[in-house]
Design an enzyme around this catalytic site. Structure first.
Site, short mmCIF file in Angstrom:
data_model
loop_
_atom_site.label_atom_id
_atom_site.label_comp_id
_atom_site.label_asym_id
_atom_site.label_seq_id
_atom_site.Cartn_x
_atom_site.Cartn_y
_atom_site.Cartn_z
N GLY A 98 0.78 -1.24 0.00
CA GLY A 98 0.00 0.00 0.00
C GLY A 98 0.81 1.28 0.00
O GLY A 98 0.38 2.29 -0.53
N GLU B 257 4.03 4.33 5.81
CA GLU B 257 2.83 3.49 5.69
C GLU B 257 1.72 4.27 5.02
O GLU B 257 1.67 5.50 5.10
CB GLU B 257 2.44 3.02 7.12
CG GLU B 257 1.22 2.15 7.22
CD GLU B 257 1.25 0.85 6.45
OE1 GLU B 257 1.51 0.87 5.24
OE2 GLU B 257 0.96 -0.21 7.06
N ASP C 181 -4.81 2.32 10.88
CA ASP C 181 -6.20 2.00 11.14
C ASP C 181 -6.31 1.60 12.62
O ASP C 181 -6.36 2.46 13.50
CB ASP C 181 -6.59 0.89 10.16
CG ASP C 181 -8.06 0.55 10.17
OD1 ASP C 181 -8.88 1.45 10.40
OD2 ASP C 181 -8.40 -0.63 9.95
N VAL D 66 -11.35 3.49 2.25
CA VAL D 66 -10.92 4.29 1.10
C VAL D 66 -9.96 3.49 0.21
O VAL D 66 -9.28 2.57 0.68
CB VAL D 66 -10.24 5.60 1.56
CG1 VAL D 66 -11.23 6.53 2.23
CG2 VAL D 66 -9.05 5.33 2.49
N ARG E 3 -5.19 0.61 -6.73
CA ARG E 3 -3.96 1.18 -6.17
C ARG E 3 -3.39 2.27 -7.07
O ARG E 3 -2.73 3.20 -6.60
CB ARG E 3 -2.88 0.09 -6.01
CG ARG E 3 -3.18 -0.94 -4.93
CD ARG E 3 -1.93 -1.74 -4.65
NE ARG E 3 -2.16 -3.02 -4.00
CZ ARG E 3 -2.29 -3.19 -2.68
NH1 ARG E 3 -2.21 -2.16 -1.87
NH2 ARG E 3 -2.49 -4.40 -2.19
P1 IMP Z 1 -3.86 -1.62 11.08
O1 IMP Z 1 -3.52 -0.21 11.45
O2 IMP Z 1 -2.95 -2.65 11.65
O3 IMP Z 1 -5.31 -1.93 11.38
O4 IMP Z 1 -3.75 -1.85 9.53
C1 IMP Z 1 -3.46 -0.92 8.60
C2 IMP Z 1 -3.57 -1.61 7.26
O5 IMP Z 1 -4.94 -1.95 6.98
C3 IMP Z 1 -3.15 -0.68 6.16
O6 IMP Z 1 -1.79 -0.80 5.87
C4 IMP Z 1 -4.03 -1.11 5.01
O7 IMP Z 1 -3.39 -2.14 4.30
C5 IMP Z 1 -5.27 -1.65 5.63
N1 IMP Z 1 -6.37 -0.65 5.63
C6 IMP Z 1 -6.93 -0.06 6.69
N2 IMP Z 1 -7.90 0.81 6.33
C7 IMP Z 1 -7.96 0.74 4.98
C8 IMP Z 1 -8.79 1.43 4.00
O8 IMP Z 1 -9.65 2.27 4.28
N3 IMP Z 1 -8.54 1.10 2.70
C9 IMP Z 1 -7.61 0.18 2.33
N4 IMP Z 1 -6.81 -0.46 3.21
C10 IMP Z 1 -7.00 -0.20 4.53
MG MG Z 2 -0.88 -1.84 4.17
#
Ligand code: IMP
Ligand code: MG
Length: 181
Positions: free
Chosen positions: A43, A98, A102, A152, A164
């Protein structure tokens, strides 16, 4: 606007202006130093490519790829390293790059893991921050945009591997979720 977009959240111009601003901040914060940008695959690739060009410092790039374990263990914050760094970061000034924070579980794990390898410094730069979803506290040193709790895509972010390559960041139409199964 992409035909599958319900609404554009961030335009190409907004994103590019923010990336240049982050690049300027990093350039001045790290003046006289050399930095290693660690991109989290896949990403962060588009963001990393633009950010690297907005930083006027001696710089190298490295990449990691991680995946979360299944849902049951996700709350433990354990993520599996699919691809580790190529080079040692000992004594280096490292910035994890990053796409989005999330729950924070991924970055929390990565930060702890990389901190254990004795970098000279370790910071996090994330283009997007979905603060409402946070499960674990993680300090994000450089944030592009705080965004609402919506899924998103675009500018590196995907749904089922798609979107992407779109230059803007948008919210998908509900119909678009059914097209990829
Ligand atoms: P977390 O913070 O460990 O929950 O994960 C973050 C990862 O979740 C990011 O690197 C993305 O790959 C994925 N992610 C979280 N929210 C989104 C979104 O809204 N769209 C696409 N990927 C997301
Ligand atoms: Mg990611």
């Amino acid at each position: 606007m992409h035909p599958d977009a319900a609404r554009v959240l961030l335009s190409e111009e907004q994103i590019q202006a923010k990336v240049r601003e982050l690049g300027r901040r990093i350039t001045s914060d790290y003046a006289g130093k050399e930095v290693v940008l660690v991109g989290i695959l896949k990403g962060a690739v588009l963001f990393l490519a633009d950010l690297a060009r907005a930083i006027d410092l001696p710089l190298s790039l490295d990449f990691m790829s991680v995946s979360s374990y299944g849902h049951s263990t996700k709350s433990s914050g354990i993520v599996r390293i699919i691809k580790d760094l190529d080079e040692s970061i000992e004594g280096k000034h490292v910035i994890i790059v990053e796409d989005i924070v999330d729950t924070g579980l991924t970055l929390n794990y990565l930060k702890e893991t990389l901190a254990g390898r004795d970098p000279a410094s370790l910071k996090i730069c994330a283009l997007l921050d979905k603060e409402a979803r946070r499960k674990v506290a993680v300090t994000v040193d450089y944030v592009g945009f705080a965004i609402p709790d919506e899924f998103v895509v675009g500018y590196g972010l995907d749904f089922a591997g798609k979107y992407r390559n779109c230059p803007e960041i948008f919210i998908l139409k509900p119909e678009a979720y059914g097209q990829h199964s």
